[in-house]
Design a protein around this motif. Structure first.
Motif, PDB file in Angstrom:
ATOM      1  N   VAL A  46      78.083  17.867  14.105  1.00 40.33           N
ATOM      2  CA  VAL A  46      77.697  17.546  15.650  1.00 40.33           C
ATOM      3  C   VAL A  46      76.621  18.142  16.141  1.00 40.33           C
ATOM      4  O   VAL A  46      76.170  19.250  15.508  1.00 40.33           O
ATOM      5  CB  VAL A  46      79.149  17.938  16.579  1.00 40.33           C
ATOM      6  CG1 VAL A  46      80.480  17.262  15.867  1.00 40.33           C
ATOM      7  CG2 VAL A  46      79.120  19.540  16.347  1.00 40.33           C
ATOM      8  N   ASP A  47      76.026  17.602  17.346  1.00 42.08           N
ATOM      9  CA  ASP A  47      74.898  18.300  17.656  1.00 42.08           C
ATOM     10  C   ASP A  47      75.331  18.862  18.924  1.00 42.08           C
ATOM     11  O   ASP A  47      76.244  18.975  19.488  1.00 42.08           O
ATOM     12  CB  ASP A  47      73.803  17.283  17.983  1.00 42.08           C
ATOM     13  CG  ASP A  47      74.291  16.150  19.097  1.00 42.08           C
ATOM     14  OD1 ASP A  47      74.683  16.583  20.274  1.00 42.08           O
ATOM     15  OD2 ASP A  47      74.202  15.213  19.061  1.00 42.08           O
ATOM     16  N   LEU A  48      74.259  19.794  19.371  1.00 42.18           N
ATOM     17  CA  LEU A  48      74.406  20.864  20.500  1.00 42.18           C
ATOM     18  C   LEU A  48      73.672  20.145  21.773  1.00 42.18           C
ATOM     19  O   LEU A  48      73.695  20.855  22.883  1.00 42.18           O
ATOM     20  CB  LEU A  48      73.802  22.263  20.332  1.00 42.18           C
ATOM     21  CG  LEU A  48      74.567  22.982  19.240  1.00 42.18           C
ATOM     22  CD1 LEU A  48      73.672  24.053  19.007  1.00 42.18           C
ATOM     23  CD2 LEU A  48      76.058  23.407  19.911  1.00 42.18           C
ATOM     24  N   CYS A  49      73.486  18.776  21.864  1.00 42.07           N
ATOM     25  CA  CYS A  49      72.606  18.347  22.957  1.00 42.07           C
ATOM     26  C   CYS A  49      73.463  18.453  24.204  1.00 42.07           C
ATOM     27  O   CYS A  49      72.928  18.371  25.424  1.00 42.07           O
ATOM     28  CB  CYS A  49      72.056  16.809  22.568  1.00 42.07           C
ATOM     29  SG  CYS A  49      71.271  16.971  21.094  1.00 42.07           S
ATOM     30  N   ALA A  50      74.616  18.459  24.003  1.00 38.07           N
ATOM     31  CA  ALA A  50      75.445  18.403  25.423  1.00 38.07           C
ATOM     32  C   ALA A  50      75.400  19.460  26.270  1.00 38.07           C
ATOM     33  O   ALA A  50      75.437  19.526  27.539  1.00 38.07           O
ATOM     34  CB  ALA A  50      76.954  18.051  24.925  1.00 38.07           C
ATOM     35  N   GLY A  51      75.145  20.740  25.583  1.00 37.58           N
ATOM     36  CA  GLY A  51      75.256  21.958  26.298  1.00 37.58           C
ATOM     37  C   GLY A  51      74.056  21.803  27.204  1.00 37.58           C
ATOM     38  O   GLY A  51      74.319  22.077  28.565  1.00 37.58           O
ATOM     39  N   PRO A  52      72.580  21.760  26.852  1.00 36.32           N
ATOM     40  CA  PRO A  52      71.567  21.691  27.660  1.00 36.32           C
ATOM     41  C   PRO A  52      71.682  20.742  28.873  1.00 36.32           C
ATOM     42  O   PRO A  52      71.254  20.727  29.953  1.00 36.32           O
ATOM     43  CB  PRO A  52      70.360  21.805  26.866  1.00 36.32           C
ATOM     44  CG  PRO A  52      70.742  22.425  25.474  1.00 36.32           C
ATOM     45  CD  PRO A  52      72.162  21.736  25.339  1.00 36.32           C
ATOM     46  N   ALA A  53      72.210  19.424  28.166  1.00 35.74           N
ATOM     47  CA  ALA A  53      72.335  18.294  29.333  1.00 35.74           C
ATOM     48  C   ALA A  53      73.347  18.645  30.267  1.00 35.74           C
ATOM     49  O   ALA A  53      72.804  18.507  31.404  1.00 35.74           O
ATOM     50  CB  ALA A  53      72.743  16.959  28.269  1.00 35.74           C
ATOM     51  N   ALA A  54      74.432  18.997  30.022  1.00 30.24           N
ATOM     52  CA  ALA A  54      75.492  19.534  31.157  1.00 30.24           C
ATOM     53  C   ALA A  54      74.938  20.620  31.930  1.00 30.24           C
ATOM     54  O   ALA A  54      75.075  20.489  33.193  1.00 30.24           O
ATOM     55  CB  ALA A  54      76.899  19.868  30.298  1.00 30.24           C
ATOM     56  N   THR A  55      74.049  21.711  31.332  1.00 30.88           N
ATOM     57  CA  THR A  55      73.511  22.528  32.292  1.00 30.88           C
ATOM     58  C   THR A  55      72.639  22.057  33.323  1.00 30.88           C
ATOM     59  O   THR A  55      72.619  22.263  34.553  1.00 30.88           O
ATOM     60  CB  THR A  55      72.728  23.659  31.435  1.00 30.88           C
ATOM     61  OG1 THR A  55      73.635  24.191  30.489  1.00 30.88           O
ATOM     62  CG2 THR A  55      72.230  24.657  32.170  1.00 30.88           C
ATOM     63  N   VAL A  56      71.591  21.181  32.756  1.00 31.23           N
ATOM     64  CA  VAL A  56      70.708  20.633  33.866  1.00 31.23           C
ATOM     65  C   VAL A  56      71.354  19.556  34.828  1.00 31.23           C
ATOM     66  O   VAL A  56      71.193  19.870  35.827  1.00 31.23           O
ATOM     67  CB  VAL A  56      69.680  19.625  32.956  1.00 31.23           C
ATOM     68  CG1 VAL A  56      68.712  19.146  33.791  1.00 31.23           C
ATOM     69  CG2 VAL A  56      68.825  20.615  32.211  1.00 31.23           C
ATOM     70  N   GLY A  57      72.269  18.905  34.150  1.00 27.24           N
ATOM     71  CA  GLY A  57      73.001  17.996  35.105  1.00 27.24           C
ATOM     72  C   GLY A  57      73.724  18.619  36.201  1.00 27.24           C
ATOM     73  O   GLY A  57      73.672  18.243  37.288  1.00 27.24           O
ATOM     74  N   ALA A  58      74.395  19.733  35.866  1.00 20.10           N
ATOM     75  CA  ALA A  58      75.279  20.329  36.812  1.00 20.10           C
ATOM     76  C   ALA A  58      74.096  20.903  37.858  1.00 20.10           C
ATOM     77  O   ALA A  58      74.530  21.036  39.220  1.00 20.10           O
ATOM     78  CB  ALA A  58      76.223  21.505  36.453  1.00 20.10           C
ATOM     79  N   ALA A  59      73.181  21.485  37.531  1.00 14.37           N
ATOM     80  CA  ALA A  59      72.221  22.075  38.582  1.00 14.37           C
ATOM     81  C   ALA A  59      71.714  21.048  39.286  1.00 14.37           C
ATOM     82  O   ALA A  59      71.410  21.104  40.382  1.00 14.37           O
ATOM     83  CB  ALA A  59      71.046  22.903  37.683  1.00 14.37           C
ATOM     84  N   VAL A  60      71.328  19.929  38.859  1.00 18.43           N
ATOM     85  CA  VAL A  60      70.694  18.822  39.646  1.00 18.43           C
ATOM     86  C   VAL A  60      71.719  18.363  40.348  1.00 18.43           C
ATOM     87  O   VAL A  60      71.279  18.046  41.849  1.00 18.43           O
ATOM     88  CB  VAL A  60      70.335  17.553  38.523  1.00 18.43           C
ATOM     89  CG1 VAL A  60      69.972  16.236  39.397  1.00 18.43           C
ATOM     90  CG2 VAL A  60      69.027  18.068  37.820  1.00 18.43           C
TER      91      VAL A  60
END
Length: 256
Positions: A46-60
């Motif tokens: 699996v990839d780890l892309c969801a982690g940084p994406a969720a971080t940015v999304g929650a901040a936005v």
């Protein structure tokens, strides 16, 4: 007054930003696939892309709604710090057999700074700073800091199987939309981000990792703090402390 439109704006912004970042990362995998790929409990890649994406999304999502400056600042600080500390542990801590905060604090006592220690202290400090921005009285600030950092840790604790952390965040954040004031819009941020990755997470295509789990938990914690007075904060603080103690015990037993 925070209107319903602010909640909708935060929800849509967090969902859209999370999907956009995840798609962009997955198409490029900066630094190569070994940096972004992990083997999950079932042996699947699996990839780890969801982690940084969720971080940015929650901040936005936290800044998209019409929120008071202190609430926006607290949410942004807590989410980005938690995500960054989690991302550091995802990379530097890969392969470290130590589990539980006691193991990392024990290592610190022997002069070794582990990635888990950096995560523990960094998220703890960010939680206290966010609490100080959200509350005025010293006792409330301390309780708020414990809730923010503790909720970040709690969400990471339940992230042991595909989709569990994202589903937990969705289930806990959704009732927060009914809250008046900033709490409703703040709850929409982690809800939107978690909703954007939950299907891929359940399908075992991606994983939140420490980055995403801690960031979503911190965002959820900020929403809890914004919607509660001292009594509610005390109850939530006791709950996350109990969860942390239980999780540390389970981690030590599992580690042998």
């Amino acid at each position: 007054m925070i209107r319903h439109g602010a909640r909708t704006a935060a929800l849509l912004a967090s969902f859209g930003a999370t999907r956009a970042v995840a798609t962009g990362l997955r198409s490029r995998l900066p630094g190569g696939s070994p940096r972004w790929e992990r083997t999950n409990y079932a042996g699947r890649t699996v990839d780890l892309c969801a982690g940084p994406a969720a971080t940015v999304g929650a901040a936005v999502g936290a800044v998209a709604g019409t929120l008071p400056p202190r609430a926006r600042g607290a949410a942004t600080l807590a989410v980005l710090t938690a995500g960054a500390c989690g991302a550091y542990d995802d990379t530097a801590g890969a392969g470290d057999p130590r589990r539980g905060f006691r193991a990392h604090l024990r290592a610190l006592g022997h002069g070794e700074i582990t990635s888990g220690t950096v995560k523990l202290l960094g998220i703890g400090a960010a939680g206290m700073a966010a609490g100080a921005m959200l509350k005025d009285r010293p006792v409330d600030r301390i309780l708020a800091g414990v809730v923010v950092a503790g909720t970040a840790h709690f969400v990471n604790l339940v992230d042991v199987r595909p989709g569990r952390a994202a589903v937990a965040v969705i289930g806990l954040a959704a009732p927060g939309l009914l809250r008046r004031g900033p709490a409703g819009a703040l709850a929409a941020a982690p809800l939107g981000a978690a909703s954007a990755v939950v299907i891929d997470d359940l399908a075992e295509q991606t994983m939140l990792g420490d980055a995403g789990a801690h960031a979503l938990g911190a965002a959820l914690g900020v929403a809890v703090v914004a919607g509660n007075g001292r009594a509610g904060l005390a109850v939530h603080a006791a709950a996350v402390i109990a969860a942390a103690a239980y999780g540390d015990r389970v981690s030590r037993v599992a580690a042998g």
